[in-house]
Motif scaffolding. Structure first.
Motif, PDB file in Angstrom:
ATOM      1  N   LYS A 169       3.724  15.801  -3.269  1.00 59.16           N
ATOM      2  CA  LYS A 169       3.879  15.286  -4.634  1.00 59.16           C
ATOM      3  C   LYS A 169       4.254  16.400  -5.607  1.00 59.16           C
ATOM      4  CE  LYS A 169       0.787  11.292  -4.212  1.00 59.16           C
ATOM      5  NZ  LYS A 169      -0.511  10.675  -4.620  1.00 59.16           N
ATOM      6  N   LYS A 194       2.795   2.637   1.100  1.00 56.85           N
ATOM      7  CA  LYS A 194       2.637   2.688  -0.353  1.00 56.85           C
ATOM      8  C   LYS A 194       3.245   3.968  -0.917  1.00 56.85           C
ATOM      9  CE  LYS A 194      -0.871   2.523  -4.005  1.00 56.85           C
ATOM     10  NZ  LYS A 194      -2.327   2.424  -4.312  1.00 56.85           N
ATOM     11  N   THR A 197       7.200   3.777  -0.635  1.00 54.09           N
ATOM     12  CA  THR A 197       7.836   2.920  -1.638  1.00 54.09           C
ATOM     13  C   THR A 197       7.756   3.520  -3.041  1.00 54.09           C
ATOM     14  OG1 THR A 197       5.772   1.649  -1.835  1.00 54.09           O
ATOM     15  CG2 THR A 197       7.446   0.806  -0.335  1.00 54.09           C
ATOM     16  N   SER A 198       6.797   4.420  -3.265  1.00 53.55           N
ATOM     17  CA  SER A 198       6.674   5.032  -4.587  1.00 53.55           C
ATOM     18  C   SER A 198       7.752   6.084  -4.852  1.00 53.55           C
ATOM     19  CB  SER A 198       5.285   5.680  -4.740  1.00 53.55           C
ATOM     20  OG  SER A 198       5.163   6.850  -3.949  1.00 53.55           O
TER      21      SER A 198
END
Length: 379
Positions: A169, A194, A197-198
């Protein structure tokens, strides 16, 4: 279908041909057109399916056909969980890009960063890196990631399992928001989906050879052996198989060292490979196993992710993994590229639940060869 049908440019086709390949694997056939079409991608495929080439070939072609916004700045970033995998991926990029003169740089921890920084200053097109060292260099302003056009997250499930999610990130903050992102993973549980897809847009999803399936050419069997009897039984098993290359899996680093030392005392040439070993020691062990100088390699699951030997005949699960999908990854080290292979598992009474989970996942009742409590006499 052939690689020519995928609109690959002639210089890369020449390199592919020299490697002895003519037809793409299913993941390559499906992924290459998607990547060349500029879509983001989720590719779910287990190890040994050719997914490295599935992203390396189109990535090289794309940067060859487009002009660099900043001369000398990296345009492709591949993040991967282990040093061994990074080395393997770099080899693929080097082979497929040999006739277009693409430049690639390896970055990983465990060694001095000085040579890596020097290589970056010379200019590079492609960076293949583990997350930790890359983030360190980015924070030190030793690497510029603002011109990245293609981001590849390879073995994403393993990276997240190893706790790299926060590093990834943070790395994303150094990258341009307008980029193509390719997300490759052997498994796709909800947390990983999840996360995928972010960070993806205009995504195409491809599922090939799901992790619940093992290669059909792998002959699987299991012996019910109690924990205390496993050392002597393993020795007997290796004597029976002869001096063929064998990859042995243990659950822990300590277990890998223990089994390796035991085998050496019994007259076998064995090396251990795991995360506590130095980078030089890991690369030396891997190299000697690949070129046949050492016949037995004892490995933990993470360290073994970089082992890619097309004709590895034997895999032995000295201890069954607690995660059923890991079993499929392990035995997938044999039976590659259309070759046959054997996968043998030693299952103690404490591991029966693990075996049941594996059989439930794969839908395959693994053949029980023998069921006895004591094997010491066999060695």
């Amino acid at each position: 279908m052939t690689f020519q049908d995928l609109n690959i440019i002639p210089p890369i086709l020449k390199a592919i041909s020299e490697m002895g390949y003519s037809s793409p694997s299913p993941i390559q056939e499906k992924a290459i057109p998607v990547i060349l079409g500029n879509n983001d991608l989720i590719g779910c495929a287990q190890t040994g399916t050719g997914k490295t080439a599935a992203f390396a070939i189109p990535a090289i072609q794309k940067i060859t056909q487009s002009k660099a916004k900043i001369v000398g700045a990296p345009r492709v970033l591949v993040l991967t969980p282990t040093r061994e995998l990074a080395v393997q991926i770099e080899e693929n990029f080097r082979f497929y890009g040999k006739y277009v003169q693409s430049r690639q740089t390896l970055i990983f921890g465990g060694v001095s960063a000085n040579n890596q920084i020097a290589n970056l200053k010379k200019g590079t097109d492609i960076i293949i890196s583990t997350p930790g060292r890359l983030l360190d260099l980015a924070r030190q302003n030793q690497i510029k990631l603002s011109a990245i056009e293609i981001l590849v997250l390879d073995e994403a499930d393993t990276m997240l399992d190893m706790g790299f999610v926060n590093d990834i990130k943070k790395i994303l903050t150094y990258l341009p928001t307008k980029r193509q992102t390719l997300f490759f993973s052997a498994t796709m549980p909800p947390p990983i989906r999840k996360f995928a897809t972010s960070i993806l847009r205009d995504t195409v999803e491809i599922n090939v050879n799901p992790v619940s399936s093992a290669a059909p050419l792998i002959e699987q069997s299991v012996y019910h052996v109690e924990k205390t009897d496993k050392p002597s039984f393993l020795v007997s098993l290796l004597k029976t198989d002869g001096a063929q290359q064998t990859l042995i899996f243990t659950r822990t680093k300590h277990g890998a060292d223990r089994v390796s030392k035991m085998l050496n005392k019994k007259g076998f040439g064995a090396l251990a490979i795991h995360g506590n070993k130095s980078q030089n020691a890991r690369q030396k062990a891997l190299s000697e196993f690949k070129n046949g100088k050492v016949q037995i390699l004892v490995a933990t699951d993470i360290a073994a992710r970089g082992i890619d030997i097309e004709e590895l005949p034997h895999v032995i699960n000295y201890e069954l993994p607690e995660v059923p999908e890991t079993y499929v990854h392990r035995i997938g080290r044999t039976g590659r590229a259309g070759k046959t292979g054997t996968a043998v598992s030693l299952c103690s009474s404490e591991e029966r639940k693990n075996l049941e989970g594996i059989q439930k996942l794969t839908g395959n009742v693994i053949q029980v060869v023998k069921t006895r409590n004591k094997y010491a006499a066999m060695a």
